[in-house]
Enzyme design. Structure first.
Site, mmCIF file in Angstrom:
data_model
loop_
_atom_site.group_PDB
_atom_site.id
_atom_site.type_symbol
_atom_site.label_atom_id
_atom_site.label_comp_id
_atom_site.label_asym_id
_atom_site.label_seq_id
_atom_site.Cartn_x
_atom_site.Cartn_y
_atom_site.Cartn_z
ATOM 1 N N THR A 32 47.521 2.164 46.376
ATOM 2 C CA THR A 32 48.944 2.001 46.072
ATOM 3 C C THR A 32 49.176 1.885 44.575
ATOM 4 O O THR A 32 50.064 2.539 44.011
ATOM 5 C CB THR A 32 49.501 0.750 46.774
ATOM 6 O OG1 THR A 32 49.289 0.853 48.182
ATOM 7 C CG2 THR A 32 50.990 0.608 46.515
ATOM 8 N N SER A 80 49.329 -5.582 56.665
ATOM 9 C CA SER A 80 49.821 -6.924 56.379
ATOM 10 C C SER A 80 51.223 -6.859 55.782
ATOM 11 O O SER A 80 51.667 -5.816 55.297
ATOM 12 C CB SER A 80 48.890 -7.626 55.389
ATOM 13 O OG SER A 80 48.907 -6.969 54.132
ATOM 14 N N ASP A 91 57.191 1.752 45.399
ATOM 15 C CA ASP A 91 57.966 2.979 45.645
ATOM 16 C C ASP A 91 59.210 3.009 44.764
ATOM 17 O O ASP A 91 59.583 4.045 44.206
ATOM 18 C CB ASP A 91 58.395 3.062 47.109
ATOM 19 C CG ASP A 91 57.282 3.527 48.022
ATOM 20 O OD1 ASP A 91 56.233 3.976 47.515
ATOM 21 O OD2 ASP A 91 57.458 3.440 49.255
#
Length: 222
Positions: A32, A80, A91
């Site tokens: 990420t 999670s 994002d």
């Protein structure tokens, strides 16, 4: 609109790659973070200089991390709340970098204040569209609407147009008009989507409040 179908397709395609990363000890959170950094670099290094083709190539290489990290978490059984929060937060950062890159180009060498303002509106409206759903859900409403232009649509429309517009630097005439057209489409579509979500939240809130009053009246009657 695109989320439902595009995510299902690319999830299947990227599953082997996600499994490979897990075997190498890479964590979903690392993917990420790296993906967001790559998108930001592609947008803020290339776009302000008008290098839309190469900027789009770099962003495209990293934007799929949004699908890979979730795939990895599901395969490893470590999904999670933290991972979902981190993914959603970054994002917004990536989206801001993309439209911020467009705005910087038009504020500088692109020399078009109107398109600079449109790019800024795309940036802000995209953030608010996401916020309306998150805020509605936070107060207990389902926010049962997707809307005309969500994140997938915003990215596909703007990045495809940017990449094609970048071919102007390679001698393709007239194609640079695609990016301004795309920004206007995203701006109008985002405004419509925001309206759809606000109307939905207003209706659902009114229904929830009415149901609550009926329950209280019934309880008082008994």
């Amino acid at each position: 609109m695109l989320n439902k179908y595009a995510r299902a397709f690319f999830t299947r395609v990227l599953t082997p790659f996600a499994a490979f990363l897990l075997r190498r000890g890479v964590s979903p959170d690392a993917v990420t973070l790296i993906g967001t950094a790559g998108v930001m670099a592609g947008a803020l290094v290339f776009f302000p200089r008008g290098e839309f083709f190469w900027g789009t190539i770099v962003i495209t290489l990293f934007v799929f991390s949004d699908l890979v990290d979730g795939n990895m978490a599901r395969q490893a059984g470590i999904s999670s709340r933290w991972g979902a929060f981190l993914d959603s937060t970054l994002d917004r950062v990536a989206d801001g970098a993309i439209f911020g890159g467009f705005a910087l180009w038009y504020a500088g060498e692109g020399d078009n204040n109107i398109l600079c303002a449109v790019a800024i509106f795309c940036l802000a409206s995209g953030q608010v569209v996401s916020y309306t759903k998150a805020r509605g859900e936070a107060i207990g409403l389902p926010v049962a609407v997707n809307g005309l232009v969500e994140r997938a649509e915003r990215l596909v429309i703007s990045l495809v147009a940017a990449g094609l517009s970048g071919l102007h630097a390679f001698g393709v005439p007239g194609i640079d008009v695609l990016l301004p057209i795309a920004l206007w489409i995203v701006a109008v579509g985002s405004a419509i989507t925001l309206g759809q979500r606000v109307v939905t939240v207003r209706r659902e809130a009114a229904e929830a409040d009415a149901a609550g009053r009926e329950e209280r009246s019934g309880a008082e009657a008994t």
